[in-house]
Design a protein around this motif. Structure first.
Motif, PDB file in Angstrom:
ATOM      1  N   ALA A   1     -14.168   5.777  -2.721  1.00  0.00           N
ATOM      2  CA  ALA A   1     -13.387   6.981  -3.050  1.00  0.00           C
ATOM      3  C   ALA A   1     -13.968   8.199  -2.348  1.00  0.00           C
ATOM      4  N   SER A   2     -15.303   8.277  -2.270  1.00  0.00           N
ATOM      5  CA  SER A   2     -15.924   9.444  -1.639  1.00  0.00           C
ATOM      6  C   SER A   2     -15.625   9.469  -0.140  1.00  0.00           C
ATOM      7  N   ARG A   3     -15.657   8.302   0.478  1.00  0.00           N
ATOM      8  CA  ARG A   3     -15.356   8.235   1.916  1.00  0.00           C
ATOM      9  C   ARG A   3     -13.898   8.613   2.190  1.00  0.00           C
ATOM     10  N   VAL A   4     -13.015   8.040   1.398  1.00  0.00           N
ATOM     11  CA  VAL A   4     -11.582   8.303   1.567  1.00  0.00           C
ATOM     12  C   VAL A   4     -11.274   9.776   1.291  1.00  0.00           C
ATOM     13  N   ALA A   5     -11.894  10.307   0.254  1.00  0.00           N
ATOM     14  CA  ALA A   5     -11.619  11.701  -0.127  1.00  0.00           C
ATOM     15  C   ALA A   5     -12.029  12.648   1.000  1.00  0.00           C
ATOM     16  N   LEU A   6     -13.192  12.430   1.545  1.00  0.00           N
ATOM     17  CA  LEU A   6     -13.645  13.320   2.612  1.00  0.00           C
ATOM     18  C   LEU A   6     -12.764  13.176   3.849  1.00  0.00           C
ATOM     19  N   GLN A   7     -12.491  11.933   4.232  1.00  0.00           N
ATOM     20  CA  GLN A   7     -11.696  11.712   5.440  1.00  0.00           C
ATOM     21  C   GLN A   7     -10.304  12.324   5.303  1.00  0.00           C
ATOM     22  N   CYS A   8      -9.685  12.181   4.142  1.00  0.00           N
ATOM     23  CA  CYS A   8      -8.324  12.695   3.960  1.00  0.00           C
ATOM     24  C   CYS A   8      -8.297  14.213   3.809  1.00  0.00           C
TER      25      CYS A   8
ATOM     26  N   ARG B   1       0.839  -1.209   0.000  1.00  0.00           N
ATOM     27  CA  ARG B   1       0.000   0.000   0.000  1.00  0.00           C
ATOM     28  C   ARG B   1       0.873   1.258   0.000  1.00  0.00           C
ATOM     29  N   ASN B   2       2.003   1.181   0.683  1.00  0.00           N
ATOM     30  CA  ASN B   2       2.938   2.315   0.613  1.00  0.00           C
ATOM     31  C   ASN B   2       3.429   2.505  -0.822  1.00  0.00           C
ATOM     32  N   VAL B   3       3.744   1.390  -1.477  1.00  0.00           N
ATOM     33  CA  VAL B   3       4.258   1.464  -2.849  1.00  0.00           C
ATOM     34  C   VAL B   3       3.204   2.074  -3.775  1.00  0.00           C
ATOM     35  N   VAL B   4       1.962   1.621  -3.614  1.00  0.00           N
ATOM     36  CA  VAL B   4       0.880   2.176  -4.447  1.00  0.00           C
ATOM     37  C   VAL B   4       0.761   3.680  -4.205  1.00  0.00           C
ATOM     38  N   ALA B   5       0.772   4.063  -2.925  1.00  0.00           N
ATOM     39  CA  ALA B   5       0.595   5.480  -2.598  1.00  0.00           C
ATOM     40  C   ALA B   5       1.752   6.314  -3.138  1.00  0.00           C
ATOM     41  N   GLU B   6       2.973   5.794  -3.003  1.00  0.00           N
ATOM     42  CA  GLU B   6       4.132   6.603  -3.375  1.00  0.00           C
ATOM     43  C   GLU B   6       4.421   6.554  -4.869  1.00  0.00           C
ATOM     44  N   ARG B   7       4.314   5.369  -5.474  1.00  0.00           N
ATOM     45  CA  ARG B   7       4.786   5.259  -6.856  1.00  0.00           C
ATOM     46  C   ARG B   7       3.670   5.250  -7.880  1.00  0.00           C
TER      47      ARG B   7
ATOM     48  N   HIS C   1      -2.589   4.614   3.025  1.00  0.00           N
ATOM     49  CA  HIS C   1      -3.326   3.353   2.888  1.00  0.00           C
ATOM     50  C   HIS C   1      -4.785   3.592   2.501  1.00  0.00           C
ATOM     51  N   HIS C   2      -5.384   4.644   3.032  1.00  0.00           N
ATOM     52  CA  HIS C   2      -6.736   5.006   2.585  1.00  0.00           C
ATOM     53  C   HIS C   2      -6.765   5.200   1.067  1.00  0.00           C
ATOM     54  N   LEU C   3      -5.818   5.991   0.586  1.00  0.00           N
ATOM     55  CA  LEU C   3      -5.822   6.316  -0.841  1.00  0.00           C
ATOM     56  C   LEU C   3      -5.456   5.112  -1.699  1.00  0.00           C
ATOM     57  N   ALA C   4      -4.563   4.265  -1.185  1.00  0.00           N
ATOM     58  CA  ALA C   4      -4.216   3.044  -1.927  1.00  0.00           C
ATOM     59  C   ALA C   4      -5.452   2.152  -2.060  1.00  0.00           C
ATOM     60  N   ASN C   5      -6.255   2.068  -1.006  1.00  0.00           N
ATOM     61  CA  ASN C   5      -7.476   1.250  -1.068  1.00  0.00           C
ATOM     62  C   ASN C   5      -8.450   1.787  -2.113  1.00  0.00           C
ATOM     63  N   ALA C   6      -8.587   3.101  -2.171  1.00  0.00           N
ATOM     64  CA  ALA C   6      -9.496   3.697  -3.149  1.00  0.00           C
ATOM     65  C   ALA C   6      -9.000   3.428  -4.569  1.00  0.00           C
ATOM     66  N   ARG C   7      -7.697   3.586  -4.764  1.00  0.00           N
ATOM     67  CA  ARG C   7      -7.110   3.350  -6.084  1.00  0.00           C
ATOM     68  C   ARG C   7      -7.263   1.883  -6.485  1.00  0.00           C
TER      69      ARG C   7
ATOM     70  N   LEU D   1     -15.888   9.644 -11.708  1.00  0.00           N
ATOM     71  CA  LEU D   1     -16.021  10.361 -10.430  1.00  0.00           C
ATOM     72  C   LEU D   1     -15.002   9.868  -9.408  1.00  0.00           C
ATOM     73  N   ALA D   2     -14.837   8.552  -9.321  1.00  0.00           N
ATOM     74  CA  ALA D   2     -13.872   7.993  -8.364  1.00  0.00           C
ATOM     75  C   ALA D   2     -12.475   8.505  -8.679  1.00  0.00           C
ATOM     76  N   ASP D   3     -12.138   8.488  -9.963  1.00  0.00           N
ATOM     77  CA  ASP D   3     -10.820   8.945 -10.377  1.00  0.00           C
ATOM     78  C   ASP D   3     -10.623  10.412  -9.985  1.00  0.00           C
ATOM     79  N   ARG D   4     -11.648  11.242 -10.233  1.00  0.00           N
ATOM     80  CA  ARG D   4     -11.556  12.658  -9.911  1.00  0.00           C
ATOM     81  C   ARG D   4     -11.369  12.888  -8.417  1.00  0.00           C
ATOM     82  N   MET D   5     -12.135  12.175  -7.610  1.00  0.00           N
ATOM     83  CA  MET D   5     -12.030  12.377  -6.159  1.00  0.00           C
ATOM     84  C   MET D   5     -10.668  11.917  -5.627  1.00  0.00           C
ATOM     85  N   ILE D   6     -10.147  10.823  -6.190  1.00  0.00           N
ATOM     86  CA  ILE D   6      -8.815  10.362  -5.765  1.00  0.00           C
ATOM     87  C   ILE D   6      -7.765  11.402  -6.153  1.00  0.00           C
TER      88      ILE D   6
END
Lengths: 383, 326
Positions: free
Chosen positions: B272-279, A370-376, B224-230, B194-199
């Motif tokens: 994505a909407s949950r993660v976007a707001l929280q972050c 997850r770090n890799v996804v976030a960073e790279r 990790h929040h953003l990685a999950n959304a992606r 929309l998901a892509d835009r919010m991320i």
């Protein structure tokens, strides 16, 4: 966009299916992560090799059939659909071999690849050490130059080495420049485990098999011909291998699709006891397996057109490893109180669950991924 | 096997993206929230001129004679900008049903729009007050004349003008009614955009926003929040593109494929909407900040044309068959 396979590819699929249906051992072989089972699996590997199915995507001169990526995917789908044995050679053929194709000398390729494909030389991976797990660059096992003998003398310890107790060879990273920082000064060595000075101690895994090993090196000699890539540049070479491990080459969608389909069969057998919520989760897991298949086809199209995949392999690893756990958890839920049985008809699900649980840990924990996804992939700052 | 778009399809996508980046900005959206129509004046005609509205119409009617594979990427772009226009109803769902209807040419020219209604399939009808053609999704039949009544509701997404359509449902029953699949497919594509835009908005924000002396995007919890959304988006999108192919090629399993796409796209956009707001934290909780424009559209579309649960039940019937009511 064309989402059909060509007549030639479909013919290849039929050929694979017919061969596998005729040859897949019945009943299933004992676990390849035991000494007895490992030997039985090597016989199966020989059968695969003789029919040129062991490494379909490799060049013919090393036992392959020059198959395209698509044909490789088709073979994998048929392989797992047929319920064929686990590949005990996988750390060699899927992890080391791509690195040898990329970084090995012609002499190394000729010396190693065919024997690897035939299962005559079996390879385990020497990455982790007691103090270097997720933090792989913290490797301490060292290799000291021996100019007179023309090679390196290695001392230290590797651990959690899958099938290390049964394999003949190990590939791994060793510190060759003690003054260099972290990921610099490492060298990628190919080690014959019968070399004097090497001790292998089996370690029982979660599932009770001796699938792990600790490997101790005490001034063991590795000749120069077994350095892969340049000395002190092992990190770059190794990163090519971990890309394979996380991404496409190790985990074709065929395996997860086959598991998902078996899960649906199990759900049909237990139709009387499933509730709406459980059925929704079954559908979701099956959909996610299919999503993995199509994401792979998307990626393979890009690769077939010459584009390389990079940090996206971390997304792939996150998906299949967490999917695999969910598929098995759902099966155990369907089995109910009988899920705990490790004998009988459904024992494979608990065994599979124990194996699936290793997925989010090995090849870089999912926290690291997850770090890799976030960073790279997303471009977030490291610090 | 080639699971990719052609260069021409990608160029068309880029042209639509460029147009919408200029003509459907947050400023335009805020205007649509408060104006009479909930739409962006003039934009619909521009989309029609580019060929987006009539993409699925025959060339004889002024359309492009293209298919859902061509359209899906463009609909994703309309989602990315939360386009406040009846593009899914008109371009994806209605146009192919209007072949032979005298009004098709005017629809393709962008002079009139369509509204697809059916509480069981669509949910709330959108932009019904500015529509001229009404189609009942349940049987794909076009309303003769106008609805008896439009009961306006107020959506959480102020640019989405929503209605209950009261009308005499036209008779007619087709064994193969493609409207539910094409509407859900188009909505799934919008949800991916929309998901892509919010991320993307959130990634930009957490790179800039500093707390404890560092960008908050350097914290693992945020990463990790953003990685999950992606991750969820990565494995929703291919299902959407595959569903577009199945619909275009009349694959016998296309309905299940569309449902897989809509279920995963709804979930991905929700996450994505949950993660976007929280972050984003408190700034994201204001209406001064733009995130809510996209988040609220995602809330609405995740449930329009069947929510994830509805679509999973449809997959379940295909997958588990007789066990459904066991």
């Amino acid at each position: 966009m064309d989402l059909t396979f060509s007549p030639e590819e479909e013919a290849f699929r039929s050929e694979c299916r017919a061969w596998l249906d005729a040859k897949v051992p019945q009943p299933a072989l004992p676990s390849g992560d035991t000494r007895e089972g490992f030997a039985a699996h090597l016989e199966w590997e020989r059968t695969l090799f003789d029919a040129h199915y062991a490494v379909v995507s490799w060049p013919e001169r090393y036992g392959g059939r020059d198959a395209s990526l698509w044909e490789w995917l088709i073979f994998e789908e048929e392989y797992y659909r047929a319920g064929a044995p686990q590949r005990v050679t996988q750390n060699g053929i899927f992890l080391l071999a791509p690195t040898i194709f990329e970084f090995g000398t012609p002499e190394q390729q000729d010396r190693i690849l065919a024997k690897m494909a035939a299962g005559e030389q079996t390879w385990c991976q020497g990455w982790s050490e007691p103090n270097a797990g997720s933090d792989l660059a913290g490797i301490q096992s060292k290799a000291v130059r021996d100019d007179a003998a023309g090679g390196w003398r290695i001392t230290g310890q590797k651990t959690w080495t899958t099938r290390g107790a049964f394999c003949t060879h190990l590939f791994g990273l060793f510190r060759t420049d003690p003054d260099a920082e972290r990921h610099r000064g490492l060298t990628y060595l190919l080690v014959d485990l019968s070399t004097p000075g090497i001790t292998v101690r089996p370690v029982e895994r979660l599932d009770g098999d001796e699938g792990f090993a600790e490997v101790f090196f005490d001034d063991a000699f590795v000749p120069d011909e077994n350095v892969l890539g340049e000395a002190n540049h092992g990190w770059e070479v190794a990163m090519a291998t971990t890309g394979s491990e996380r991404g496409l080459t190790l985990r074709s969608p065929g395996r997860f699709m086959a598991t998902a389909n078996r899960l649906i069969e199990l759900a049909r057998e237990h139709a009387g006891t499933t509730d709406t919520a459980l059925r929704a989760r079954l559908v979701q897991a099956w959909t996610d397996a299919d999503a993995y298949r199509w994401q792979t086809f998307w990626t393979v199209t890009r690769m077939a057109e010459g584009k390389r995949s990079g940090a996206e392999s971390s997304l792939v690893k996150l998906w299949w490893s967490e999917l695999d756990v969910r598929l098995h958890e759902l099966a155990l839920e369907l089995l109910g109180p009988h899920a705990e049985l490790i004998d009988g008809d459904d024992a494979a699900w608990m065994k599979g669950y124990e194996f699936a649980l290793s997925g989010p840990i090995y090849a870089g924990t999912n926290e690291i991924q997850r770090n890799v996804v976030a960073e790279r992939v997303l471009g977030l700052p490291r610090k | 096997m080639r699971f990719a778009f052609t260069d021409e399809q990608l160029e068309f996508r880029d042209a639509v993206r460029d147009l919408l980046a200029k003509e459907c900005t947050p400023t335009h959206l805020r205007d649509a929230w408060t104006n009479d129509t909930g739409r962006i004046p003039g934009l619909w005609r521009q989309l029609a001129e580019m060929g987006v509205v009539g993409m699925l119409a025959p060339e004889a009617n002024g359309g492009l004679g293209m298919d859902e594979i061509d359209l899906v990427l463009l609909l994703e772009e309309t989602g990315r900008v939360a386009l406040p226009e009846p593009i899914v109803d008109t371009a994806a769902a209605a146009v192919p049903e209007l072949i032979g209807d005298a009004r098709l040419d005017a629809v393709v020219r962008g002079e009139i729009t369509a509204c697809v209604f059916d509480p069981q399939i669509v949910g709330l009808a959108t932009w019904a007050d500015t529509a001229s053609v009404f189609i009942f999704a349940g049987n794909g039949e076009t309303l003769r004349g106008t609805p008896t009544e439009l009961r306006r509701g107020t959506s959480v997404d102020g640019s989405r003008r929503v209605f209950d359509v009261v009308a005499d449902i036209p008779a007619g029953a087709r064994t193969d009614n493609p409207i539910p699949d094409r509407g859900a497919l188009g909505t799934a594509a919008q949800l991916c955009g929309l998901a892509d835009r919010m991320i993307e908005m959130t990634v930009d924000y957490v790179k800039e926003r500093k707390q404890f002396g560092v960008p908050i995007g350097s914290f693992q919890a945020v990463k990790h929040h953003l990685a999950n959304a992606r991750l969820a988006l990565e494995f929703a999108r291919p299902l959407v593109y595959r569903a577009a192919y199945s619909v275009a090629r009349h694959d016998p399993d296309r309905s299940a494929h569309v449902s897989m796409a809509k279920a995963n796209a709804s979930d991905a956009a929700h996450l994505a909407s949950r993660v976007a707001l929280q972050c984003h934290g408190a700034i994201g909780y204001t209406t001064e900040y733009d995130l809510h424009l996209y988040m609220k559209r995602a809330w609405a579309l995740a449930r329009a044309w069947g929510d994830a649960g509805w679509h999973r039940q449809r997959i379940e019937r295909a997958l588990l068959g007789g066990t459904t009511n066991a």
